[in-house]
Design a protein around this motif. Structure first.
Motif, PDB file in Angstrom:
ATOM      1  N   ASP A  45       0.842  -1.218   0.000  1.00 13.94           N
ATOM      2  CA  ASP A  45       0.000   0.000   0.000  1.00 13.94           C
ATOM      3  C   ASP A  45       0.868   1.256   0.000  1.00 13.94           C
ATOM      4  O   ASP A  45       1.991   1.276   0.521  1.00 13.94           O
ATOM      5  N   THR A  46       0.324   2.350  -0.564  1.00 19.63           N
ATOM      6  CA  THR A  46       1.033   3.622  -0.639  1.00 19.63           C
ATOM      7  C   THR A  46       1.070   4.287   0.730  1.00 19.63           C
ATOM      8  O   THR A  46       0.069   4.342   1.450  1.00 19.63           O
ATOM      9  N   ASP A  47       2.272   4.820   1.072  1.00 16.57           N
ATOM     10  CA  ASP A  47       2.454   5.545   2.321  1.00 16.57           C
ATOM     11  C   ASP A  47       2.480   7.033   1.975  1.00 16.57           C
ATOM     12  O   ASP A  47       3.358   7.502   1.234  1.00 16.57           O
ATOM     13  N   ALA A  48       1.495   7.842   2.491  1.00 17.04           N
ATOM     14  CA  ALA A  48       1.377   9.263   2.129  1.00 17.04           C
ATOM     15  C   ALA A  48       2.636  10.046   2.477  1.00 17.04           C
ATOM     16  O   ALA A  48       3.014  11.002   1.796  1.00 17.04           O
ATOM     17  N   SER A  49       3.316   9.634   3.563  1.00 16.00           N
ATOM     18  CA  SER A  49       4.522  10.370   3.978  1.00 16.00           C
ATOM     19  C   SER A  49       5.671  10.172   3.011  1.00 16.00           C
ATOM     20  O   SER A  49       6.649  10.926   3.053  1.00 16.00           O
ATOM     21  N   GLU A  50       5.598   9.136   2.155  1.00 16.27           N
ATOM     22  CA  GLU A  50       6.659   8.877   1.190  1.00 16.27           C
ATOM     23  C   GLU A  50       6.378   9.510  -0.179  1.00 16.27           C
ATOM     24  O   GLU A  50       7.165   9.378  -1.106  1.00 16.27           O
ATOM     25  N   SER A  51       5.209  10.183  -0.303  1.00 17.39           N
ATOM     26  CA  SER A  51       4.827  10.783  -1.601  1.00 17.39           C
ATOM     27  C   SER A  51       5.698  11.988  -1.922  1.00 17.39           C
ATOM     28  O   SER A  51       6.079  12.751  -1.031  1.00 17.39           O
TER      29      SER A  51
END
Length: 546
Positions: free
Chosen positions: A540-546
């Protein structure tokens, strides 16, 4: 329907009867012995429960009375062995899938039959066919065999209860399957109980077995066959194949279905069988399990603090019970010179009371060795010792074979710790003593380095630190190690038996470890609610890594 987790009766060691004068067991055994002595039997191979005539007849005579006939046995042919292999493979399906408690019940019933109505017959057959006195027959053919049957069932139950842990939502299980194919059991002359255990231990776990007994144990082997049949073992589970080594062994080793070898006998024969199995590895469906207990050159070490009477008694019992024909028999003795005069005095007094003769006279401590080949080998050592300048014949040395193979218990004192009887396996009533003023550590090094075997050994000392030190220094010298006791007489459930180096694979008969060798484990994992998509949370995508 099997809907219970069965718990077999708790195994306890079968009490040993004394056969003392005036006892009812003595009278009962003597009556059976004299009846069987006067009868003649015909023993045939048993294939799929059917007795098969082969026409290859061997006569059976007591080692202590060669003029008497006990009957005959017929030797299996190659075609009989091939038929037995087919039968064992056919019987495997139903026997392996029978609930373990039903298989166990066969051997528990055999134990009770042997402890009761079969006891005198099994002991008498061992006395007559293998020249054992009543006590040696009792501890072997009755008690130890009963113990093997009962304790193996208990060990099997404990083994199956050992199961893996399971994570949430998962059930993990371990199955103890029989091996794929058949097991080949090759058994010796000297212990009737071993002749029973080697085929029955794998059979308990669901294996089918081809059993080749020693020709000189066939007389009591037939009683084992009768016992197991009365206990309810199905046809084909244990195929009984008396016969010559090559006639039985060659077609067995050539079969792609050989799954295991359970062996007790000489080191040379075991090495030959292992070598042949190795040569055939590409032919087998699976790697055969190999379990073997072979030779021994067993020792007693007597420290200066040892009790001389205890050492002398251990020499007499450990070296001369059953004519020294035990793989565990004491045959090389190392004694500190400070206690040797007292040991020698006690030894002389005890040996003066020993008589040698046929088993029908219960007063004889020593009986006949098993056959002429053994007699000639053992007496050859004795005669060479008589002629040697650096060896003293302290006791015994006499022998005769007019109608039986009798050798007086013999004690040699060797000046050279490398003299042949100090190093080579004799398998007879000969004990060799080396009286040494070397340091105790040097003596322990000598004991460890002298023999290629590592079966049994004993250390005698009153000093606890000495016992602890010797136990450490001789850690690899014996699979069964005794402190202040003779190096013979292992009891099922108490002293699991086996040695390493040239003495075998040390898989410990009389313990759970041996049974494990006859199981092929299967791990089962069941997931109650299986995943329905390949993804994992880390994808799943981690928002903090965007």
């Amino acid at each position: 329907m099997h809907n219970a987790i069965a718990s077999p009766p708790a195994a306890v060691n079968e009490p040993v009867r004394s056969y003392a004068p005036g006892s009812p067991e003595r009278a009962s055994l003597r009556s059976t012995l004299m009846t069987m002595r006067g009868d003649e039997v015909e023993i045939l191979p048993v294939i799929d429960g059917v007795r098969v005539e082969t026409g290859r007849v061997e006569s059976i005579h007591p080692p202590h009375e060669r003029s008497r006939s006990l009957g005959t046995f017929q030797k299996a042919r190659t075609e009989d062995v091939e038929a037995a292999i087919r039968g064992a493979l056919a019987a495997r399906h139903d026997w392996a899938r029978l609930d373990w408690s039903d298989r166990a019940a066969v051997f528990l019933k055999a134990a009770d039959l042997l402890a009761g109505p079969y006891r005198d017959r099994m002991n008498a057959a061992t006395m007559l066919g293998q020249s054992k006195n009543p006590y040696q027959a009792e501890i072997d053919a009755a008690c130890e065999m009963v113990d093997f049957f009962r304790f193996n069932v208990q060990f099997y139950r404990e083994m199956m209860a050992e199961q893996p842990i399971s994570a949430p939502g998962i059930w993990n299980r371990t199955e103890y399957r029989p091996l794929e194919g058949f097991v080949f059991a090759v058994t010796p002359f000297n212990f009737t109980s071993i002749a029973a255990n080697l085929p029955t231990a794998p059979a308990l776990l669901g294996n089918t077995v081809l059993w080749k007994p020693s020709p000189t144990q066939t007389y009591s082997a037939q009683v084992i066959v009768d016992l197991l049949e009365e206990a309810g073992i199905p046809p084909g589970v244990i195929q009984f194949l008396p016969g010559d080594g090559a006639d039985v062994g060659d077609p067995v080793l050539a079969s792609e279905h050989l799954a295991g070898l359970h062996f007790t006998g000489s080191t040379a024969t075991f090495n030959h069988l292992w070598r042949e199995i190795g040569n055939n590895l590409d032919h087998y469906r699976a790697y055969p399990r190999i379990v073997g207990e072979t030779g021994g050159k067993d020792f007693i070490v007597a420290h200066e603090s040892a009790d001389p009477d205890a050492v002398a008694t251990a020499i007499v019992r450990g070296s001369f019970e059953y004519q020294g024909q035990k793989c565990s028999a004491a045959s090389r003795i190392y004694v500190d010179p400070s206690i040797w005069p007292a040991v020698q005095e006690s030894l002389a007094a005890q040996m003066a009371d020993i008589t040698v003769g046929p088993v029908e006279d219960f007063s004889h401590f020593v009986n006949a060795v098993i056959d002429e080949r053994a007699y000639d080998k053992i007496t050859g050592y004795i005669e060479r010792a008589k002629a040697a300048d650096d060896v003293q014949v302290l006791h015994g040395g006499e022998h005769r074979k007019d109608d039986g193979f009798f050798i007086d218990p013999t004690v040699l004192v060797a000046d050279d710790p490398a003299y042949e009887t100090m190093e080579q396996e004799l398998f007879g009533p000969v004990a060799s003593v080396f009286v040494s003023d070397r340091s105790f550590d040097d003596l322990l090094d000598l004991v460890d380095a002298t023999s290629p075997y590592a079966l049994t050994g004993a250390v005698f000392a009153q000093d606890r630190a000495v016992l602890a030190h010797a136990t450490d220094r001789l850690a690899d010298a014996a699979g069964n190690f005794y402190l202040n006791d003779k190096p013979t007489g292992a009891v099922v459930g108490q002293q699991p038996f086996g040695g390493a180096r040239g003495s075998g694979t040390n898989d410990k008969a009389g313990s759970k470890l041996n049974l494990l060798r006859w199981a092929s484990l299967r791990s089962l994992k069941e997931t109650f609610v299986p995943a329905t998509h390949f993804t994992y949370p880390f994808l799943d995508t981690d928002a903090s890594e965007s």
